[in-house]
Design an enzyme around this catalytic site. Structure first.
Site, mmCIF file in Angstrom:
data_model
loop_
_atom_site.group_PDB
_atom_site.id
_atom_site.type_symbol
_atom_site.label_atom_id
_atom_site.label_comp_id
_atom_site.label_asym_id
_atom_site.label_seq_id
_atom_site.Cartn_x
_atom_site.Cartn_y
_atom_site.Cartn_z
ATOM 1 N N CYS A 119 -1.302 0.029 -0.097
ATOM 2 C CA CYS A 119 -2.559 -0.131 -0.817
ATOM 3 C C CYS A 119 -3.291 1.200 -0.732
ATOM 4 O O CYS A 119 -3.766 1.591 0.338
ATOM 5 C CB CYS A 119 -3.406 -1.245 -0.199
ATOM 6 S SG CYS A 119 -5.009 -1.440 -1.008
ATOM 7 N N GLU A 130 -1.939 -0.667 -8.569
ATOM 8 C CA GLU A 130 -0.554 -0.292 -8.303
ATOM 9 C C GLU A 130 -0.003 0.402 -9.544
ATOM 10 O O GLU A 130 -0.491 0.184 -10.660
ATOM 11 C CB GLU A 130 0.303 -1.514 -7.956
ATOM 12 C CG GLU A 130 -0.075 -2.209 -6.664
ATOM 13 C CD GLU A 130 0.175 -1.377 -5.417
ATOM 14 O OE1 GLU A 130 0.714 -0.256 -5.546
ATOM 15 O OE2 GLU A 130 -0.157 -1.841 -4.315
#
Length: 234
Positions: free
Chosen positions: A2, A101
């Site tokens: 992340c 992402e």
């Protein structure tokens, strides 16, 4: 991993969602990035949303540049010296309303923003630390005085990291890791539960998620405005 997320829901919605109040002025973040000062909720102060820097520095580090962890792997968090004590004593919630992402599409990497299906804010499992810069003697011409750490800090710095785990089927289409996302009923367990209860939470998220492509402007952390949410090509 992340490495970017967002938190721009209205302040009152965030405070109501977590039953906590911002200790400082609320700043919507469309492109939260490492080394920025961002909101967290700790077990010690669960009714306060405070700020810490995103890149955990172990309390025992001599030089902060040697240890800048934005993520900690859930599978080994209790084994690594950098995280083990924080896992036992300094857990936190990292509020977010989405994370980014990147997926390879042809010759390019297309960013996607992933959210809960209902778009509500959620918490990622985190750890935090308080690092104090080592005090060092100055040169001979100033014998007896003290200098601060390599980055010029003179006071304690509070930092955090986000735990990651294997992706669920949804996120696997975008990346091979995902943050540990907690359901509302799991947040108090993460902050105050025993070891067995906490470990049970370090699994891929089983709730409903949604994703949509966004502008490549998000690639640059200096771009922190609603424009990063634009559809590709806009």
């Amino acid at each position: 991993m992340c490495g970017r997320y967002s938190l721009f829901a209205p302040r009152e919605d965030i405070e109501a969602r977590f039953g906590a109040t911002f200790a400082e002025a609320y700043e919507p973040r469309y492109n939260a990035a490492p080394r920025q000062s961002l909101p967290v909720i700790t077990a010690d102060e669960p009714e306060t949303i405070q700020r810490m820097e995103w890149e955990l520095i172990p309390s025992w580090a001599d030089d902060r540049s040697e240890f800048e962890f934005i993520n900690a792997r859930a599978e080994t968090v209790t084994e690594k010296r950098s995280f083990a004590e924080a896992y036992e004593r300094r857990r936190c919630l990292v509020p977010a309303d989405g994370f980014y992402e990147w997926r390879e599409e042809g010759s390019e990497k297309q960013p996607y923003r992933v959210t809960r299906d209902d778009q509500r804010p959620f918490a990622m499992a985190g750890l935090w630390e308080r690092w104090r810069p080592p005090q060092r003697q100055a040169g001979l011409g100033e014998f007896g005085t003290q200098t601060d750490g390599a980055h010029g800090e003179t006071t304690a710095v509070e930092t955090f990291t986000i735990l990651t785990t294997e992706p669920n089927e949804f996120v696997r289409e975008l990346h091979h890791r995902m943050s540990v996302i907690l359901d509302p009923g799991e947040e108090k367990i993460w902050l105050h539960g025993d070891d067995d209860e906490r470990r049970a939470l370090l699994e891929p998220y089983d709730g409903e998620l949604a994703a949509r492509p966004v502008s490549t402007a998000v690639n640059d952390p200096s771009n922190d405005s609603p424009a990063v949410l634009d559809a590709p090509g806009v």
